[in-house]
Design a protein around this motif. Structure first.
Motif, PDB file in Angstrom:
ATOM      1  N   SER A 183       0.873  -1.170   0.000  1.00  0.00           N
ATOM      2  CA  SER A 183       0.000   0.000   0.000  1.00  0.00           C
ATOM      3  C   SER A 183       0.912   1.223   0.000  1.00  0.00           C
ATOM      4  N   LEU A 184       0.799   2.053  -1.027  1.00  0.00           N
ATOM      5  CA  LEU A 184       1.725   3.168  -1.217  1.00  0.00           C
ATOM      6  C   LEU A 184       1.107   4.472  -0.735  1.00  0.00           C
ATOM      7  N   ARG A 185       1.879   5.212   0.076  1.00  0.00           N
ATOM      8  CA  ARG A 185       1.469   6.534   0.542  1.00  0.00           C
ATOM      9  C   ARG A 185       2.567   7.528   0.164  1.00  0.00           C
ATOM     10  N   LEU A 186       2.178   8.577  -0.562  1.00  0.00           N
ATOM     11  CA  LEU A 186       3.112   9.635  -0.963  1.00  0.00           C
ATOM     12  C   LEU A 186       2.760  10.928  -0.248  1.00  0.00           C
ATOM     13  N   ILE A 205       0.211  15.160  -8.229  1.00  0.00           N
ATOM     14  CA  ILE A 205       0.909  13.984  -8.741  1.00  0.00           C
ATOM     15  C   ILE A 205      -0.075  13.208  -9.608  1.00  0.00           C
ATOM     16  N   THR A 206       0.213  13.149 -10.890  1.00  0.00           N
ATOM     17  CA  THR A 206      -0.645  12.405 -11.811  1.00  0.00           C
ATOM     18  C   THR A 206       0.035  11.142 -12.334  1.00  0.00           C
ATOM     19  N   SER A 207       1.348  11.053 -12.175  1.00  0.00           N
ATOM     20  CA  SER A 207       2.055   9.835 -12.563  1.00  0.00           C
ATOM     21  C   SER A 207       3.284   9.687 -11.678  1.00  0.00           C
ATOM     22  N   LEU A 208       3.707   8.454 -11.504  1.00  0.00           N
ATOM     23  CA  LEU A 208       4.834   8.187 -10.621  1.00  0.00           C
ATOM     24  C   LEU A 208       5.632   7.007 -11.143  1.00  0.00           C
ATOM     25  N   GLN A 209       6.946   7.140 -11.127  1.00  0.00           N
ATOM     26  CA  GLN A 209       7.845   6.026 -11.405  1.00  0.00           C
ATOM     27  C   GLN A 209       8.480   5.593 -10.084  1.00  0.00           C
ATOM     28  N   LEU A 229      -3.162   7.625  -8.802  1.00  0.00           N
ATOM     29  CA  LEU A 229      -2.972   8.194  -7.471  1.00  0.00           C
ATOM     30  C   LEU A 229      -4.061   9.205  -7.171  1.00  0.00           C
ATOM     31  N   THR A 230      -4.568   9.171  -5.969  1.00  0.00           N
ATOM     32  CA  THR A 230      -5.631  10.096  -5.575  1.00  0.00           C
ATOM     33  C   THR A 230      -5.266  10.755  -4.256  1.00  0.00           C
ATOM     34  N   PRO A 231      -5.575  12.065  -4.096  1.00  0.00           N
ATOM     35  CA  PRO A 231      -5.282  12.742  -2.831  1.00  0.00           C
ATOM     36  C   PRO A 231      -6.109  12.143  -1.704  1.00  0.00           C
ATOM     37  N   LEU A 232      -5.489  12.026  -0.569  1.00  0.00           N
ATOM     38  CA  LEU A 232      -6.163  11.472   0.602  1.00  0.00           C
ATOM     39  C   LEU A 232      -7.006  12.553   1.257  1.00  0.00           C
ATOM     40  N   GLU A 233      -8.288  12.286   1.428  1.00  0.00           N
ATOM     41  CA  GLU A 233      -9.171  13.252   2.069  1.00  0.00           C
ATOM     42  C   GLU A 233      -8.998  13.192   3.585  1.00  0.00           C
ATOM     43  N   GLY A 234      -9.275  14.319   4.223  1.00  0.00           N
ATOM     44  CA  GLY A 234      -9.178  14.372   5.667  1.00  0.00           C
ATOM     45  C   GLY A 234      -7.760  14.310   6.170  1.00  0.00           C
ATOM     46  N   ASN A 235      -6.808  14.864   5.387  1.00  0.00           N
ATOM     47  CA  ASN A 235      -5.408  14.875   5.798  1.00  0.00           C
ATOM     48  C   ASN A 235      -5.247  15.629   7.114  1.00  0.00           C
ATOM     49  N   SER A 236      -4.427  15.113   8.012  1.00  0.00           N
ATOM     50  CA  SER A 236      -4.312  15.698   9.348  1.00  0.00           C
ATOM     51  C   SER A 236      -3.714  17.091   9.340  1.00  0.00           C
ATOM     52  N   ASP A 237      -2.870  17.392   8.355  1.00  0.00           N
ATOM     53  CA  ASP A 237      -2.228  18.710   8.319  1.00  0.00           C
ATOM     54  C   ASP A 237      -2.206  19.227   6.883  1.00  0.00           C
ATOM     55  N   PRO A 238      -3.358  19.575   6.322  1.00  0.00           N
ATOM     56  CA  PRO A 238      -3.418  19.967   4.905  1.00  0.00           C
ATOM     57  C   PRO A 238      -2.671  21.250   4.603  1.00  0.00           C
ATOM     58  N   ASP A 239      -2.394  22.087   5.635  1.00  0.00           N
ATOM     59  CA  ASP A 239      -1.646  23.316   5.392  1.00  0.00           C
ATOM     60  C   ASP A 239      -0.160  23.037   5.201  1.00  0.00           C
ATOM     61  N   TYR A 240       0.278  21.841   5.572  1.00  0.00           N
ATOM     62  CA  TYR A 240       1.703  21.552   5.432  1.00  0.00           C
ATOM     63  C   TYR A 240       2.002  20.519   4.347  1.00  0.00           C
ATOM     64  N   ASP A 241       1.159  19.497   4.207  1.00  0.00           N
ATOM     65  CA  ASP A 241       1.452  18.510   3.191  1.00  0.00           C
ATOM     66  C   ASP A 241       0.179  17.964   2.566  1.00  0.00           C
ATOM     67  N   ILE A 242       0.355  17.373   1.385  1.00  0.00           N
ATOM     68  CA  ILE A 242      -0.721  16.697   0.666  1.00  0.00           C
ATOM     69  C   ILE A 242      -0.317  15.239   0.542  1.00  0.00           C
TER      70      ILE A 242
END
Length: 621
Positions: A183-186, A205-209, A229-242
């Motif tokens: 399970s990949l998390r970026l 991020i639309t593509s990844l190698q 890849l899809t952005p994770l909803e409900g990120n704990s710190d959206p002001d700092y990272d996606i």
């Protein structure tokens, strides 16, 4: 009337036949007879070419589990099955080749459909046009799962077509014993505070190698191309990272060095060792050196080269392995603005001019970028090292003389006294400056922005123009200009711009129409018939402004630098590639007149302080 109906009945039948033939439907032989290869059979020998003309055959695939699919892009069942096979490819691409073969279409025809449908799995062209006759008499799609011994473990046609769950279960049984479910998390750091605005596509991020190398031998193992890849909803710190998540992956158990490259399509398809990858993706041409915008596919981003080394992918029973990777933008974002639309110039509380910054231009932009950060110890600049993973990649250690560097740095500094060849390293090189291609300055409290390949340098170490800079063009609006009245033999204040000459001169906080007027006012004895340069006038404390396109122009130069060293010695990021940074350059004040023209010269250690006239609030992170 009968002939008319017969005519259109014939056309209808023809159209019906054409629509049925799009899927090459089975005839009266029956579906069982139409399929010549069945479960349990040995796969017939075949030979194909990939999109680059490289051969792939039943022999080269021996020892691997793979899927062989025959299709036609005009077939509705085939198009439905493409979605299933693409999902299977996304999950199993490191373990199970998916071999898609058109029954009769050309490479260009398939490639056109592939691009429109957004498919990333490969396709292959048969060397023998009669290849399909080895597998079936009629009917597509035809899909076969082949085991490591070349035996057909499952065969599917158009009734029913292969479904994801069935294929997934079969493949999991064939490769599951040695496979790890990933399970990949970026995570993409935005480095934005609550007050900093950023655009979503700056971090999209639309593509990844994902490149995998054996951690012990450093040999290439596999490359995964991921697009789901899809952005994770409900990120704990959206002001700092996606955070982005990917569909589950299946990979071989083992210990790997892993490198991530996002939104990048120029790199090699295959390498033999990891140092080849690290060097091949260096020195990539980014011709403009500046991007006005980032496309919807997102900017190029990478992980740190030393971030995921020796990752032990261990099979867990009924549990996924969470692979978490941080990536960062290769480009730095630069916002440029002014705090006021007009800056007054005053002396002893008396205003003598207004300055309006109208345009700006960024100079000394790298034309090549580096996907993975380099570091080095820099006691001397004369020799370029051989870059190795352990010594020259990843984060610098904030001790000794270690710096994050641009590998071209060594070529630039090999002959530090001669910068005449720098133009090939830079877009808009200051050494070949022109007054074209200026961008308009936004009004106060608004910002122009650009994305640049930044190579910073500390202010006091600006040898030979390593650092990017900004040239500001401004309009000078004097309160009045002293004109010399030849009849009265005296100087008069003229407030009407239409009576001012094409060149005016600033001397002791007053503007004069000519050198003659300055001689009279200041008791100087300058030759009044000479057209002086800025450098010739500087010893006398005189500056000049020339009229052009309806305004008197003046220019200011600002060099981007880091303030992380309290002394004149090199700071940790000097001469360093700085990525994912956010800069906000705001002109908050003007303390004098700039230059009438920009005459670039090779910058030395003692280059004149360019901050004395333009006051900058440099908000950088």
């Amino acid at each position: 009337m009968l002939n008319y109906l017969q005519k259109y009945r014939s056309i209808y039948l023809l159209l019906l036949i054409l629509s049925l033939s799009a899927c090459q439907l089975d005839n009266d032989e029956g579906r069982e007879a139409a399929s010549l290869v069945k479960t349990g059979d040995k796969i017939p020998a075949f030979s194909l070419d990939d999109a680059d003309g490289h051969e792939v055959s039943s022999s080269s695939l021996s020892g691997k589990v793979y899927i062989l699919n025959f299709f036609d892009t005009g077939c509705p069942d085939c198009r439905q099955e493409f979605e299933v096979l693409q999902r299977i490819y996304n999950k199993y691409q490191a373990l199970v080749p998916v071999i898609n073969v058109p029954r009769s279409q050309t490479k260009d025809e398939v490639e056109d459909y592939w691009n429109k449908a957004g498919l990333s799995m490969p396709f292959y062209i048969a060397r023998d046009k009669a290849l399909y006759s080895k597998f079936a008499t009629s009917g597509i799609p035809r899909t076969y799962i082949v085991d490591e011994s070349g035996n057909v473990q499952a065969a599917f046609s158009d009734s029913p077509i292969a479904d994801y769950e069935t294929l997934d279960n079969i493949l999991n049984q064939l490769v599951g014993e040695n496979a790890v479910s990933l399970s990949l998390r970026l995570k993409v750091p935005t480095r934005a505070s609550a007050n900093d605005f950023y655009f979503h596509n700056e971090y999209a991020i639309t593509s990844l190698q994902l490149w995998f190398f054996d951690a012990e031998t450093k040999k290439f193992v596999s490359k995964l191309d991921l697009r789901n890849l899809t952005p994770l909803e409900g990120n704990s710190d959206p002001d700092y990272d996606i955070t982005y998540m990917c569909d589950d992956l299946s990979f071989m158990a083992g210990v790997y060095d892993i490198f991530a490259i996002a939104n990048y399509s120029i790199g090699p398809d295959r390498v033999n060792y990891e140092d080849e990858l690290l060097n091949l993706v260096d020195s990539v041409t980014y011709v403009e050196g500046i991007a006005a915008n980032i496309s919807d596919r997102g900017p190029v981003m990478t992980s740190r080269a030393t971030y995921k080394l020796g990752v032990d992918l261990v099979p867990w029973i009924n549990k996924e392995y969470m692979l978490s990777i941080d990536v960062e933008r290769v480009l730095a974002k630069l916002q440029i603005g002014v705090s006021h639309n007009s800056f007054p110039l005053k002396h002893n509380e008396r205003k003598y001019a207004d300055i309006n910054i109208t345009n700006y231009k960024i100079v000394n932009l790298n034309t090549q970028y580096y996907l993975f950060l380099h570091k080095d110890n820099l006691p001397q600049f004369s020799e370029q090292p051989e870059f190795t993973l352990e010594e020259n990649f990843g984060d610098y250690i904030d001790e000794g003389e270690q710096y994050v560097v641009d590998p071209l740095f060594y070529r630039k500094t090999l002959n530090a006294a001669d910068a005449n060849s720098f133009g090939k390293y830079y877009q808009s090189w200051f050494g070949a400056f022109t007054t074209t291609d200026f961008a308009p300055m936004p009004t106060a409290n608004n910002y122009g922005y650009a994305y640049i390949l930044e190579n910073t340098s500390f202010k006091t170490s600006q040898k030979n123009g390593y650092s990017p800079g900004i040239i500001f063009k401004a309009a000078v609006n004097p309160t009045f200009v002293y004109l010399y009245d030849t009849k009265l033999k005296e100087l008069k204040e003229e407030y009407r711009p239409e009576y001012w000459p094409n060149t005016i001169y600033l001397y002791k906080y007053n503007f004069y129409e000519s050198i003659q007027a300055i001689n009279i006012a200041g008791g100087l004895t300058l030759d009044e018939l000479v057209d002086y340069t800025d450098a010739q006038l500087k010893p006398y404390g005189i500056k000049q402004c020339k009229f052009n396109m309806g305004v008197y122009e003046t220019y200011y130069t600002y060099w981007i630098h880091h303030r992380n060293s309290p002394t004149d010695t090199m700071g940790a990021m000097q001469y360093g590639i700085v990525r994912n940074n956010f800069y906000r350059i705001v002109v908050t004040g003007i303390s004098g007149i700039g230059n009438s023209v920009i005459t670039p010269e090779i910058m030395r250690d003692n280059y004149p302080n360019s901050y004395e006239d333009v006051i900058i609030d440099n908000g950088n992170e």
